[in-house]
Write an enzyme that holds these catalytic residues in place. Structure first.
Site, PDB file in Angstrom:
ATOM      1  N   SER A  17       0.836  -1.288   0.058  1.00 28.29           N
ATOM      2  CA  SER A  17      -0.043  -0.065  -0.033  1.00 28.29           C
ATOM      3  C   SER A  17       0.872   1.163   0.087  1.00 28.29           C
ATOM      4  O   SER A  17       1.741   1.449   0.911  1.00 28.29           O
ATOM      5  CB  SER A  17      -0.834   0.116   1.206  1.00 28.29           C
ATOM      6  OG  SER A  17      -1.866  -0.983   1.064  1.00 28.29           O
ATOM      7  N   HIS A  58      -3.311   1.101  -4.756  1.00 27.93           N
ATOM      8  CA  HIS A  58      -2.834  -0.169  -5.579  1.00 27.93           C
ATOM      9  C   HIS A  58      -3.228   0.029  -6.886  1.00 27.93           C
ATOM     10  O   HIS A  58      -4.513   0.010  -7.538  1.00 27.93           O
ATOM     11  CB  HIS A  58      -3.443  -1.401  -4.828  1.00 27.93           C
ATOM     12  CG  HIS A  58      -2.803  -1.751  -3.843  1.00 27.93           C
ATOM     13  ND1 HIS A  58      -1.856  -2.568  -3.566  1.00 27.93           N
ATOM     14  CD2 HIS A  58      -3.306  -1.383  -2.548  1.00 27.93           C
ATOM     15  CE1 HIS A  58      -1.473  -2.708  -2.297  1.00 27.93           C
ATOM     16  NE2 HIS A  58      -2.268  -2.191  -1.607  1.00 27.93           N
ATOM     17  N   HIS A  94      -5.841  -8.633  -1.835  1.00 21.70           N
ATOM     18  CA  HIS A  94      -6.200  -8.958  -0.353  1.00 21.70           C
ATOM     19  C   HIS A  94      -7.442  -9.674  -0.133  1.00 21.70           C
ATOM     20  O   HIS A  94      -8.571  -9.628  -0.783  1.00 21.70           O
ATOM     21  CB  HIS A  94      -6.347  -7.630   0.525  1.00 21.70           C
ATOM     22  CG  HIS A  94      -5.182  -6.549   0.241  1.00 21.70           C
ATOM     23  ND1 HIS A  94      -5.278  -5.875  -0.929  1.00 21.70           N
ATOM     24  CD2 HIS A  94      -4.039  -6.283   0.796  1.00 21.70           C
ATOM     25  CE1 HIS A  94      -4.063  -5.216  -0.767  1.00 21.70           C
ATOM     26  NE2 HIS A  94      -3.343  -5.440   0.276  1.00 21.70           N
ATOM     27  N   TYR A 126      -9.616  -9.060   2.214  1.00 23.98           N
ATOM     28  CA  TYR A 126     -10.646  -8.337   2.576  1.00 23.98           C
ATOM     29  C   TYR A 126     -11.444  -7.779   1.125  1.00 23.98           C
ATOM     30  O   TYR A 126     -12.157  -7.169   1.368  1.00 23.98           O
ATOM     31  CB  TYR A 126     -10.163  -7.027   3.354  1.00 23.98           C
ATOM     32  CG  TYR A 126      -9.372  -6.229   3.167  1.00 23.98           C
ATOM     33  CD1 TYR A 126      -9.579  -5.141   1.907  1.00 23.98           C
ATOM     34  CD2 TYR A 126      -7.807  -6.254   3.459  1.00 23.98           C
ATOM     35  CE1 TYR A 126      -8.662  -4.465   1.479  1.00 23.98           C
ATOM     36  CE2 TYR A 126      -6.792  -5.272   2.993  1.00 23.98           C
ATOM     37  CZ  TYR A 126      -7.232  -4.458   2.028  1.00 23.98           C
ATOM     38  OH  TYR A 126      -6.340  -3.502   1.713  1.00 23.98           O
ATOM     39  N   GLU A 127     -10.699  -7.866   0.049  1.00 18.78           N
ATOM     40  CA  GLU A 127     -11.346  -7.442  -1.394  1.00 18.78           C
ATOM     41  C   GLU A 127     -12.529  -8.471  -1.670  1.00 18.78           C
ATOM     42  O   GLU A 127     -13.329  -7.993  -2.453  1.00 18.78           O
ATOM     43  CB  GLU A 127     -10.398  -7.238  -2.273  1.00 18.78           C
ATOM     44  CG  GLU A 127      -9.565  -6.087  -1.881  1.00 18.78           C
ATOM     45  CD  GLU A 127      -8.083  -5.982  -3.027  1.00 18.78           C
ATOM     46  OE1 GLU A 127      -8.705  -5.333  -4.308  1.00 18.78           O
ATOM     47  OE2 GLU A 127      -7.300  -6.289  -2.722  1.00 18.78           O
ATOM     48  N   ALA A 183       2.723  -2.332   3.677  1.00 18.97           N
ATOM     49  CA  ALA A 183       2.587  -1.040   4.842  1.00 18.97           C
ATOM     50  C   ALA A 183       2.094  -1.860   6.206  1.00 18.97           C
ATOM     51  O   ALA A 183       1.307  -2.702   5.935  1.00 18.97           O
ATOM     52  CB  ALA A 183       1.590  -0.045   4.268  1.00 18.97           C
ATOM     53  N   MET A 235      -2.462  -6.611   6.464  1.00 19.25           N
ATOM     54  CA  MET A 235      -3.368  -7.580   6.045  1.00 19.25           C
ATOM     55  C   MET A 235      -3.110  -8.123   4.615  1.00 19.25           C
ATOM     56  O   MET A 235      -3.780  -8.608   3.796  1.00 19.25           O
ATOM     57  CB  MET A 235      -4.644  -6.623   5.763  1.00 19.25           C
ATOM     58  CG  MET A 235      -5.026  -6.049   6.912  1.00 19.25           C
ATOM     59  SD  MET A 235      -6.588  -4.643   6.293  1.00 19.25           S
ATOM     60  CE  MET A 235      -6.525  -3.768   7.832  1.00 19.25           C
ATOM     61  N   SER A 236      -1.728  -8.491   4.587  1.00 21.09           N
ATOM     62  CA  SER A 236      -1.231  -8.982   3.345  1.00 21.09           C
ATOM     63  C   SER A 236       0.143 -10.003   3.524  1.00 21.09           C
ATOM     64  O   SER A 236       0.344 -10.310   4.537  1.00 21.09           O
ATOM     65  CB  SER A 236      -0.961  -7.912   2.297  1.00 21.09           C
ATOM     66  OG  SER A 236       0.417  -7.090   2.742  1.00 21.09           O
ATOM     67  N   ASN A 282       2.238   3.214  10.854  1.00 25.42           N
ATOM     68  CA  ASN A 282       1.574   3.755  11.759  1.00 25.42           C
ATOM     69  C   ASN A 282       1.772   2.866  13.149  1.00 25.42           C
ATOM     70  O   ASN A 282       2.274   1.878  12.755  1.00 25.42           O
ATOM     71  CB  ASN A 282       0.041   3.708  11.599  1.00 25.42           C
ATOM     72  CG  ASN A 282      -0.426   2.329  11.241  1.00 25.42           C
ATOM     73  OD1 ASN A 282      -0.339   1.938  10.228  1.00 25.42           O
ATOM     74  ND2 ASN A 282      -1.133   1.658  12.091  1.00 25.42           N
ATOM     75  N   HIS A 338      -6.270   4.784   6.771  1.00 25.42           N
ATOM     76  CA  HIS A 338      -5.372   4.491   5.475  1.00 25.42           C
ATOM     77  C   HIS A 338      -4.661   5.507   4.998  1.00 25.42           C
ATOM     78  O   HIS A 338      -3.642   5.714   4.407  1.00 25.42           O
ATOM     79  CB  HIS A 338      -6.499   4.186   4.462  1.00 25.42           C
ATOM     80  CG  HIS A 338      -6.056   3.247   3.201  1.00 25.42           C
ATOM     81  ND1 HIS A 338      -4.738   2.204   3.459  1.00 25.42           N
ATOM     82  CD2 HIS A 338      -6.046   3.471   1.870  1.00 25.42           C
ATOM     83  CE1 HIS A 338      -4.627   1.903   2.085  1.00 25.42           C
ATOM     84  NE2 HIS A 338      -5.242   2.406   1.280  1.00 25.42           N
TER      85      HIS A 338
END
Ligand code: GMP
Length: 287
Positions: free
Chosen positions: A35, A66, A88, A90-91, A118, A221-222, A245, A259
């Site tokens: 990301s 992306h 991902h 979550y998509e 990230a 998440m990846s 973060n 994000h």
């Protein structure tokens, strides 16, 4: 109807053969941009670019930050392919779609995969902007059976039960540390354990403190799914997380994961990451 459990070998072949017919590049190294890190692709020379939507069978990127392009090119004479945009869970993609490009890379002849992401920093010593070399991972979706290798095993790619204790190549990590030292980056270079969650919601405070106690230094998440498939088919893997973060661990804290901050940190560290990865690639010897 019976649920599809993955692509067939022939489906992977169709995509790989299409790419081989449409570019003269024969990459040995693949790079997956996390990301906000899509700019990494810009370091490649003599580019040949494909939109994911033009490649047979290829999934589409749906996340802001992306781009959704596959970029072939050379770096210091080495042939590379770069994913500007990954997939991902979550998509809404099944896990075998998330990792589809990895097997395509293998069929193109790729030997080494570089994954970037990230991530939120759980380790108290980490600061926003730190670069963490990934030395190991925690595959939380995997504990619940969501592993990209679930389903019939195709021996042409790898073993039914692949080893993961050496997933992140130690020589490449050593090389990265040398490169970072030469560039004067040691101060913000870390090494740690990356933990993957399904997302898309960020972690609660209780979840962050749990993950930290379980030994995770960064959370995202990846990446982990891609690494498992890359190791399964015998590729060498190098991974790094940009700490975009700090995970919130304190009920009195005002800060909130978002994000925009993730993308902004990516922009701020972009040029240093590009330098580090180009130097690393320069030092990678073919298998
Ligand atoms: O901003 C969300 C994107 O960045 C997702 O694709 C995540 O992989 C990654 N990310 C960045 N920071 C964090 C974080 O604090 N927690 C999690 N779970 N993902 C993060």
């Amino acid at each position: 109807p019976e649920q599809k459990l993955g692509y067939t070998y022939e489906e992977y072949k169709v995509t790989a053969d299409w790419l081989l017919a449409n570019t003269e590049h024969r990459p040995l190294i693949a790079i997956i941009c996390g990301s906000g890190l899509g700019g990494l692709a810009e370091i490649l020379k003599d580019q040949k670019v494909f939109s994911y939507s033009d490649i047979p069978n290829f999934p589409q990127s749906t996340v802001h930050g992306h781009a959704g392009r596959l970029v072939f090119g050379t770096l210091k004479g080495k042939s590379c392919v770069c994913m500007q945009g990954r997939f991902h869970l979550y998509e809404g993609y099944p896990i075998w779609k998330v990792t589809f490009p990895i097997r395509i890379f293998r069929l193109l002849g790729v030997e080494t995969t570089i994954v970037t992401n990230a991530a939120g920093g759980l380790n108290e010593d980490y600061k926003v902007g730190d670069i963490m070399l990934i030395k190991d991972h925690l595959n939380m979706p995997g504990f619940a059976g969501n592993n990209p290798l679930v389903g019939p095993n195709d021996e042409r790619f790898g073993l039914r039960f692949p080893c993961m204790s050496d997933a992140y190549d130690s020589d490449l990590r050593k090389l990265a540390k040398t490169v970072a030292r030469d560039l004067g980056y040691s101060e913000f270079l870390k090494e740690g354990v990356y933990c993957v969650l399904g997302g898309p919601s960020f972690e609660t405070i209780a979840e962050c403190s749990m993950l930290k106690r379980l030994g995770a230094d960064a959370v995202g998440m990846s990446t982990v799914h891609e690494v498992i498939v890359a190791r399964h088919c015998g590729m060498r893997v190098f991974g790094l997380s940009l700490i975009t973060n700090k995970a919130v661990m304190d009920y009195n804290s005002e800060s909130k994961a978002n994000h925009e901050e993730v993308l902004q940190t990516g922009r701020e560290r972009a040029s240093q990451l590009e330098k580090m990865i180009s130097r690393l690639i320069e030092g990678i010897e073919p298998n």
